[in-house]
Design a protein around this motif. Structure first.
Motif, PDB file in Angstrom:
ATOM      1  N   LEU A 128       0.833  -1.207   0.000  1.00 12.90           N
ATOM      2  CA  LEU A 128       0.000   0.000   0.000  1.00 12.90           C
ATOM      3  C   LEU A 128       0.865   1.254   0.000  1.00 12.90           C
ATOM      4  O   LEU A 128       0.558   2.237  -0.681  1.00 12.90           O
ATOM      5  N   LEU A 129       1.949   1.217   0.756  1.00 18.73           N
ATOM      6  CA  LEU A 129       2.867   2.359   0.803  1.00 18.73           C
ATOM      7  C   LEU A 129       3.508   2.598  -0.559  1.00 18.73           C
ATOM      8  O   LEU A 129       3.535   3.733  -1.051  1.00 18.73           O
ATOM      9  N   VAL A 130       4.001   1.545  -1.192  1.00 20.65           N
ATOM     10  CA  VAL A 130       4.644   1.682  -2.503  1.00 20.65           C
ATOM     11  C   VAL A 130       3.658   2.240  -3.518  1.00 20.65           C
ATOM     12  O   VAL A 130       4.006   3.109  -4.333  1.00 20.65           O
ATOM     13  N   ARG A 131       2.428   1.775  -3.464  1.00 22.19           N
ATOM     14  CA  ARG A 131       1.409   2.298  -4.392  1.00 22.19           C
ATOM     15  C   ARG A 131       1.209   3.800  -4.187  1.00 22.19           C
ATOM     16  O   ARG A 131       1.152   4.569  -5.150  1.00 22.19           O
ATOM     17  N   GLY A 136       2.742   9.413  -5.903  1.00 24.25           N
ATOM     18  CA  GLY A 136       3.239  10.690  -5.404  1.00 24.25           C
ATOM     19  C   GLY A 136       2.490  11.224  -4.205  1.00 24.25           C
ATOM     20  O   GLY A 136       2.601  12.410  -3.883  1.00 24.25           O
ATOM     21  N   THR A 137       1.748  10.366  -3.501  1.00 23.89           N
ATOM     22  CA  THR A 137       0.970  10.846  -2.357  1.00 23.89           C
ATOM     23  C   THR A 137       1.555  10.435  -1.010  1.00 23.89           C
ATOM     24  O   THR A 137       1.007  10.783   0.024  1.00 23.89           O
ATOM     25  N   ALA A 138       2.675   9.707  -1.041  1.00 18.43           N
ATOM     26  CA  ALA A 138       3.331   9.317   0.213  1.00 18.43           C
ATOM     27  C   ALA A 138       4.813   9.645   0.113  1.00 18.43           C
ATOM     28  O   ALA A 138       5.385   9.681  -0.978  1.00 18.43           O
ATOM     29  N   ALA A 177       2.282  12.780   8.453  1.00 16.97           N
ATOM     30  CA  ALA A 177       3.725  12.748   8.214  1.00 16.97           C
ATOM     31  C   ALA A 177       4.082  11.770   7.092  1.00 16.97           C
ATOM     32  O   ALA A 177       5.092  11.946   6.416  1.00 16.97           O
ATOM     33  N   ILE A 178       3.265  10.764   6.891  1.00 14.16           N
ATOM     34  CA  ILE A 178       3.522   9.758   5.844  1.00 14.16           C
ATOM     35  C   ILE A 178       2.997  10.233   4.493  1.00 14.16           C
ATOM     36  O   ILE A 178       3.678  10.116   3.477  1.00 14.16           O
TER      37      ILE A 178
END
Length: 187
Positions: A128-131, A136-138, A177-178
């Motif tokens: 989910l983080l990589v996606r 460009g949202t994380a 922050a993420i």
């Protein structure tokens, strides 16, 4: 498994869920056995360690979190998917006091009964983080280990009676922050 053994196992899990909800991850194995109406040896035959008992207790929840991540990967925007999943994991952590510390320890210990479930949750969060990073949202300067560490830290914090009432605010601060784009709904 014999019918009586299956009945004992089910009874132990039902009682363990209640005892762990009351006393957290440090719940006494002897107390669980006593309340379940079985001897400690019977409990240990079914669950040779505290981690094995927790694996049985938590497996459905952890599997559900992994499945939720898979559903979110295709059903919503990347940042919203990460935020929704993050909140679900914190809610889970709040339901079993002390479980986050066990998950953090099991996360890197392949000999732990909790390892496979924790690894699956870790991997789901990392995807989910990589996606979100790809969209460009994380933040680009973090990885799945960082995400798991932040979830662990937050899980520990909301496990403390003095911080529990601030759980939503703490989730908002960490997810802000993420994520590059702060969600109004997270406030």
């Amino acid at each position: 498994m014999r019918a009586d053994a299956q009945k004992n196992r089910s009874q132990i899990l039902t009682v363990a869920r209640d005892v762990v909800t009351e006393h957290g991850a440090d719940a006494s194995m002897r107390d669980i056995a006593r309340r379940a109406g079985v001897g400690l040896a019977t409990l240990l035959r079914h669950f040779p360690s505290r981690e094995a008992l927790f694996e049985a207790l938590l497996c459905n929840h952890l599997d559900a979190l992994t499945q939720k991540a898979a559903e979110l990967e295709t059903s919503t925007s990347a940042d919203e998917a990460l935020l929704t999943w993050f909140r679900a994991l914190v809610t889970f952590a709040q339901s079993y006091r002390g479980v986050v510390a066990m998950m953090a320890a099991a996360h890197t210990n392949p000999d732990s009964a909790l390892y496979a479930s924790c690894a699956a949750v870790h991997s789901a969060g990392a995807r989910l983080l990589v996606r979100a990073q790809d969209e460009g949202t994380a933040r680009a300067d973090m990885n799945g280990d960082d995400l798991f560490a932040l979830i662990t830290a937050l899980g520990w914090a909301v496990d403390q009676p003095s911080f529990a009432p601030r759980a939503d605010q703490l989730v908002h601060l960490i997810t802000s922050a993420i994520l590059s784009r702060t969600q109004e709904s997270a406030a």
